[in-house]
Scaffold this active site. Sequence first.
Site, PDB file in Angstrom:
ATOM      1  N   ALA A  68       0.873  -1.173   0.000  1.00 56.60           N
ATOM      2  CA  ALA A  68       0.000   0.000   0.000  1.00 56.60           C
ATOM      3  C   ALA A  68       0.908   1.221   0.000  1.00 56.60           C
ATOM      4  CB  ALA A  68      -0.873  -0.023   1.245  1.00 56.60           C
ATOM      5  N   GLY A 113       0.369  -5.066   0.817  1.00 64.64           N
ATOM      6  CA  GLY A 113      -0.814  -5.065  -0.042  1.00 64.64           C
ATOM      7  C   GLY A 113      -0.540  -5.675  -1.414  1.00 64.64           C
ATOM      8  N   GLU A 116      -0.861  -9.304  -0.890  1.00 64.84           N
ATOM      9  CA  GLU A 116      -2.298  -9.573  -0.712  1.00 64.84           C
ATOM     10  C   GLU A 116      -3.049  -9.528  -2.043  1.00 64.84           C
ATOM     11  OE1 GLU A 116      -2.361  -6.506   2.381  1.00 64.84           O
ATOM     12  OE2 GLU A 116      -3.563  -7.901   3.574  1.00 64.84           O
ATOM     13  N   GLU A 136       3.885  -5.592   7.288  1.00 64.65           N
ATOM     14  CA  GLU A 136       3.064  -4.602   7.993  1.00 64.65           C
ATOM     15  C   GLU A 136       3.487  -4.431   9.446  1.00 64.65           C
ATOM     16  OE1 GLU A 136       1.918  -6.936   5.971  1.00 64.65           O
ATOM     17  OE2 GLU A 136       0.494  -6.044   4.575  1.00 64.65           O
TER      18      GLU A 136
HETATM   19  N1  DAK Z   1       4.612   3.271  -0.657  1.00 66.40           N
HETATM   20  C1  DAK Z   1       4.992   4.439  -1.202  1.00 66.40           C
HETATM   21  N2  DAK Z   1       6.150   4.615  -1.868  1.00 66.40           N
HETATM   22  C2  DAK Z   1       6.958   3.541  -1.981  1.00 66.40           C
HETATM   23  C3  DAK Z   1       6.623   2.277  -1.439  1.00 66.40           C
HETATM   24  C4  DAK Z   1       5.378   2.162  -0.759  1.00 66.40           C
HETATM   25  N3  DAK Z   1       4.925   1.004  -0.250  1.00 66.40           N
HETATM   26  N4  DAK Z   1       7.635   1.419  -1.704  1.00 66.40           N
HETATM   27  C5  DAK Z   1       8.566   2.126  -2.408  1.00 66.40           C
HETATM   28  N5  DAK Z   1       8.157   3.395  -2.572  1.00 66.40           N
HETATM   29  C6  DAK Z   1       8.868   4.493  -3.248  1.00 66.40           C
HETATM   30  C7  DAK Z   1      10.041   4.980  -2.425  1.00 66.40           C
HETATM   31  O1  DAK Z   1       9.587   5.914  -1.457  1.00 66.40           O
HETATM   32  C8  DAK Z   1      10.905   5.617  -3.496  1.00 66.40           C
HETATM   33  O2  DAK Z   1      10.337   6.876  -3.818  1.00 66.40           O
HETATM   34  P1  DAK Z   1      11.304   8.191  -3.959  1.00 66.40           P
HETATM   35  O3  DAK Z   1      11.993   8.301  -2.674  1.00 66.40           O
HETATM   36  O4  DAK Z   1      12.209   7.868  -5.109  1.00 66.40           O
HETATM   37  O5  DAK Z   1      10.329   9.303  -4.251  1.00 66.40           O
HETATM   38  C9  DAK Z   1      10.701   4.702  -4.691  1.00 66.40           C
HETATM   39  O6  DAK Z   1       9.481   3.996  -4.440  1.00 66.40           O
HETATM   40  C10 DAK Z   1      11.817   3.669  -4.863  1.00 66.40           C
HETATM   41  O7  DAK Z   1      11.973   3.001  -3.631  1.00 66.40           O
HETATM   42  P2  DAK Z   1      13.410   2.833  -2.920  1.00 66.40           P
HETATM   43  O8  DAK Z   1      14.300   3.955  -3.286  1.00 66.40           O
HETATM   44  O9  DAK Z   1      13.139   2.576  -1.481  1.00 66.40           O
HETATM   45  O10 DAK Z   1      13.917   1.504  -3.646  1.00 66.40           O
HETATM   46  P3  DAK Z   1      14.924   0.436  -3.051  1.00 66.40           P
HETATM   47  O11 DAK Z   1      15.284  -0.436  -4.179  1.00 66.40           O
HETATM   48  O12 DAK Z   1      16.035   1.101  -2.294  1.00 66.40           O
HETATM   49  O13 DAK Z   1      14.064  -0.396  -1.992  1.00 66.40           O
HETATM   50  C11 DAK Z   1      12.088  -1.573  -1.193  1.00 66.40           C
HETATM   51  C12 DAK Z   1      12.991  -1.176  -2.407  1.00 66.40           C
HETATM   52  C13 DAK Z   1      10.846  -2.260  -1.741  1.00 66.40           C
HETATM   53  C14 DAK Z   1      12.863  -2.554  -0.313  1.00 66.40           C
HETATM   54  C15 DAK Z   1      11.747  -0.306  -0.384  1.00 66.40           C
HETATM   55  O14 DAK Z   1      11.219   0.677  -1.302  1.00 66.40           O
HETATM   56  C16 DAK Z   1      10.712  -0.561   0.673  1.00 66.40           C
HETATM   57  O15 DAK Z   1      11.016  -1.080   1.729  1.00 66.40           O
HETATM   58  N6  DAK Z   1       9.467  -0.134   0.394  1.00 66.40           N
HETATM   59  C17 DAK Z   1       8.396  -0.208   1.338  1.00 66.40           C
HETATM   60  C18 DAK Z   1       7.874  -1.622   1.424  1.00 66.40           C
HETATM   61  C19 DAK Z   1       6.743  -1.691   2.408  1.00 66.40           C
HETATM   62  O16 DAK Z   1       6.945  -1.618   3.611  1.00 66.40           O
HETATM   63  N7  DAK Z   1       5.539  -1.696   1.873  1.00 66.40           N
HETATM   64  C20 DAK Z   1       4.341  -1.513   2.635  1.00 66.40           C
HETATM   65  C21 DAK Z   1       3.950  -2.825   3.177  1.00 66.40           C
HETATM   66  S1  DAK Z   1       2.651  -2.596   4.320  1.00 66.40           S
HETATM   67  C22 DAK Z   1      -4.526  -0.771   5.163  1.00 66.40           C
HETATM   68  C23 DAK Z   1      -4.647  -1.827   4.326  1.00 66.40           C
HETATM   69  C24 DAK Z   1      -3.519  -2.407   3.821  1.00 66.40           C
HETATM   70  C25 DAK Z   1      -2.287  -1.938   4.177  1.00 66.40           C
HETATM   71  C26 DAK Z   1      -2.190  -0.900   5.047  1.00 66.40           C
HETATM   72  C27 DAK Z   1      -3.289  -0.298   5.553  1.00 66.40           C
HETATM   73  N8  DAK Z   1      -5.689  -0.135   5.665  1.00 66.40           N
HETATM   74  C28 DAK Z   1      -6.933  -0.668   5.269  1.00 66.40           C
HETATM   75  C29 DAK Z   1      -5.630   1.037   6.414  1.00 66.40           C
HETATM   76  C30 DAK Z   1      -1.113  -2.527   3.634  1.00 66.40           C
HETATM   77  C31 DAK Z   1       0.083  -2.225   4.134  1.00 66.40           C
HETATM   78  C32 DAK Z   1       1.262  -2.586   3.395  1.00 66.40           C
HETATM   79  O17 DAK Z   1       1.256  -2.839   2.232  1.00 66.40           O
END
Ligand code: DAK
Length: 262
Positions: A68, A113, A116, A136
């Site tokens: 997400a 997400g 999922e 998460e």
């Molecule tokens: N959201 C927004 N931007 C994201 C992103 C994300 N999930 N993942 C990556 N990006 C963006 C980064 O911010 C970066 O943007 P800029 O800084 O260039 O503007 C760009 O994509 C490239 O990312 P990185 O520079 O970080 O790339 P790397 O190769 O260094 O790293 C990575 C890749 C995938 C390991 C890293 O980007 C990372 O850890 N990303 C976050 C992964 C993550 O934690 N995803 C979220 C999982 S939790 C809900 C329902 C569902 C959910 C939540 C609430 N409700 C109903 C309320 C679900 C939650 C989730 O999905």
Amino acid sequence: MNNYSNIIFEIRDDYYFVKINRPKNLNALNQDTISELKQCFDFIKKNSKGFFGVILTGEGDKSFVAGADIKEFTGLDQKASIKFCMNGHGLFNNIETMPIPVIALVNGYALGGGCELALSCHFRFATKNAQFSQPEINLGIIPGYGGTQRLTQIIGKSKALEMMLTAQMINSDQAFQFGLVNKVVEDNKNGIYECEELIKTLKRKAPIAIKNIIKSVNNFYDINSDGFQEEINLFSECTSTSDFDEGVKAFIEKRCPDFKGE
Ligand code: DAK
């Protein structure tokens, strides 16, 4: 219909192609993308006749969906989060109940997400560089788009708990061993080829039987449904189709059936 800014939607010869197109954000699912996917899958559901599958993938070769969009989480309170959840659940349930199979071609990160979303599809093909995780817990939340349920259904309680509690990242080979993916493919190009091969196989099957198998299997996970009784209903529905007559006739005549979806 093609007025999308976050996804690419193509009607190909005999299947639909949907690509999440936010590569700068690693295809993270923001609310606008969820709305566009909803609109697109509503269209597919209403126009499935003559189509034999959907390929769902992400733009680029780095990420399917990196979760997400975390940038939308700032200031999210309990009331707003319920709306968020319902929105996502609506889309994912719609995908899971499509009358034609949806194949997630996971081409890189499938996190939170994103994992999922892949779980709501009927098949998952993963490129060699794919990585799966439910991270998460690192944000102080739990999976909110059905992950606690679908991951458990697909890989079992023990592995699902391990993935969700540790936020470990698993690669495509491990995901295959866990039963999370159906097939590991080399890269995007080979992935599309393999998806198209699968769709060719599905094209030779009876469409109403495909739809009813998906329905019947989904019933297994619906506590309000008597899966065995529903199977009887769906089976008998199939016997009233001309495809059933054709299947039996083709067997007796020792030829391939020519199903019409009727
Ligand atoms: N959201 C927004 N931007 C994201 C992103 C994300 N999930 N993942 C990556 N990006 C963006 C980064 O911010 C970066 O943007 P800029 O800084 O260039 O503007 C760009 O994509 C490239 O990312 P990185 O520079 O970080 O790339 P790397 O190769 O260094 O790293 C990575 C890749 C995938 C390991 C890293 O980007 C990372 O850890 N990303 C976050 C992964 C993550 O934690 N995803 C979220 C999982 S939790 C809900 C329902 C569902 C959910 C939540 C609430 N409700 C109903 C309320 C679900 C939650 C989730 O999905």
